[in-house]
Design an enzyme around this catalytic site. Structure first.
Site, mmCIF file in Angstrom:
data_model
loop_
_atom_site.group_PDB
_atom_site.id
_atom_site.type_symbol
_atom_site.label_atom_id
_atom_site.label_comp_id
_atom_site.label_asym_id
_atom_site.label_seq_id
_atom_site.Cartn_x
_atom_site.Cartn_y
_atom_site.Cartn_z
ATOM 1 N N TYR A 238 45.830 47.798 42.611
ATOM 2 C CA TYR A 238 47.197 47.594 42.222
ATOM 3 C C TYR A 238 46.192 46.383 40.808
ATOM 4 C CZ TYR A 238 49.702 43.590 43.690
ATOM 5 O OH TYR A 238 50.134 41.838 44.519
ATOM 6 N N CYS A 239 46.450 46.543 39.898
ATOM 7 C CA CYS A 239 46.474 45.318 38.481
ATOM 8 C C CYS A 239 47.473 45.095 38.059
ATOM 9 C CB CYS A 239 45.782 46.061 37.820
ATOM 10 S SG CYS A 239 44.950 46.606 36.911
ATOM 11 N N TRP A 240 47.916 44.766 36.685
ATOM 12 C CA TRP A 240 49.129 44.505 36.207
ATOM 13 C C TRP A 240 49.690 45.623 36.120
ATOM 14 C CZ3 TRP A 240 51.193 39.997 35.548
ATOM 15 C CH2 TRP A 240 52.464 39.622 34.325
#
Length: 350
Positions: A94-96
């Protein structure tokens, strides 16, 4: 296909071998999904550079330059910490917002042959789940406040209660602050977001049908604000109070706060704001006791001149049901054990 998680429990029980947060180290340090490791797709400096290009030049150039950086960084992670992973390894990335960084990262992992997936919405989706559990709905758990004058060893008694089967949450431990004028701890406090994540995790294993003991606090512990549902539950909660002689409390306080109050310069800096409230003569006397190394006398003076009057005033304003008053003559290990016995009995009778 990104995976959508609809509850806080579901995202923590994701079922993958490794949860990878590919945000920058600064983003990760502020808060992250519990159990995640940080393999940044962009460093702090790179993220700033790409953001500047995106805003000041063009979105296309920002994405293009950022993609090149991400690919090179992912290659370093594959050559480094991921090299030992076998073909059965299943990572969740996951990222932002679940966009470019996690997408590029997971695609490269998938091209190697690993069964990589991403979190739909990324960290922002996780953050919404935390906020929902602590702000949008009333707290399901019944709280009991452990109360008493400063120096009654409330924080140290909490784990003794846990050893007796009582459900507890150490708010000061989660906030990394003792909740008083001299309450700063080494390393400083977590971010507000990290505190809320830790609090949601602390609630997760607790039985909502049984009471939970927390220390009586104000709406803020240092710089950390209580989430609204938690504060509402605390305002409505009954309390159990600990009573102990001032001498015992002063001895305990001098020992518990030693790393703070043994430095006269730190003491002087912390006490300076109290001059307008308590007067120059009183604060000068406190500082003099610190400079002379009279830590127990300093603790007693702070209690008599500042902490106890403040506590008494707040309790006159804030009158709630008292389930029990537990009195001990000492606050050494034996005294804390006796206090824990009495408190546990009152909690179990609630």
């Amino acid at each position: 296909m990104p995976i959508e998680f609809t509850s806080f429990d579901a995202i923590l029980d994701h079922g993958f071998d490794t949860l990878i947060d590919v945000r920058s180290p600064a983003e990760f340090a502020e808060d992250h999904v519990p159990g995640a490791i940080n393999l940044p797709a962009l460093s702090n400096a790179q993220r700033h550079e790409v953001g500047t290009i995106y805003k000041q030049i063009s979105a296309f150039d920002g994405r293009k330059i950022g993609a090149g950086m991400v690919v090179r960084n992912v290659a370093d992670h594959i050559d480094g910490p991921l090299m030992e992973k076998d073909g059965a390894w299943r990572p969740l990335v996951y990222c932002w917002r679940g966009g470019q960084r996690s997408g590029v990262f997971s695609t490269l992992l998938s091209e190697i042959g690993w069964r990589a997936d991403t979190i739909k919405g990324g960290y922002t989706a996780f953050r919404r789940l935390v906020k929902f559990s602590l702000y949008d709905d009333p707290l399901m758990h019944r709280l009991i406040l452990l109360d008493g004058y400063t120096g009654t060893a409330k924080t140290e008694i909490l784990p003794r209660l846990a050893a007796r089967g009582v459900q507890v949450i150490d708010l000061e431990g989660l906030a990394a602050h003792r909740g008083s004028l001299l309450g700063e701890m080494p390393g400083g406090q977590p971010s507000q977001k990290a505190f809320e994540t830790a609090f949601a995790c602390a609630l997760r294993p607790l039985d909502p049908d049984r009471p939970v003991v927390v220390e009586a606090e104000s709406s803020k512990i240092g710089q950390i604000a209580m989430p609204s549902s938690v504060w509402a539950a605390m305002l409505a909660a009954p309390r159990i109070t600990i009573q102990a002689p001032q001498g015992a409390r002063a001895a305990y306080l001098a020992k518990a706060y030693r790393e703070v109050i043994e430095d006269p310069q730190v003491v002087a800096e912390k006490l300076e704001p109290l001059r307008r409230l308590r007067g120059h003569a009183t604060v000068d006397r406190w500082i003099s006791l610190s400079q002379n190394g009279a830590l127990v006398d300093l603790s007693l003076a702070l209690m008599v001149d500042h902490y106890d009057p403040s506590y008494a005033k707040s309790r006159r304003i804030d009158e709630r049901d008292v389930l029990a008053e537990v009195t001990v003559e000492t606050l050494d290990d034996a005294g804390q054990e006796r206090a824990a016995d009495g408190i546990a009995a009152a909690v179990n009778a609630f």
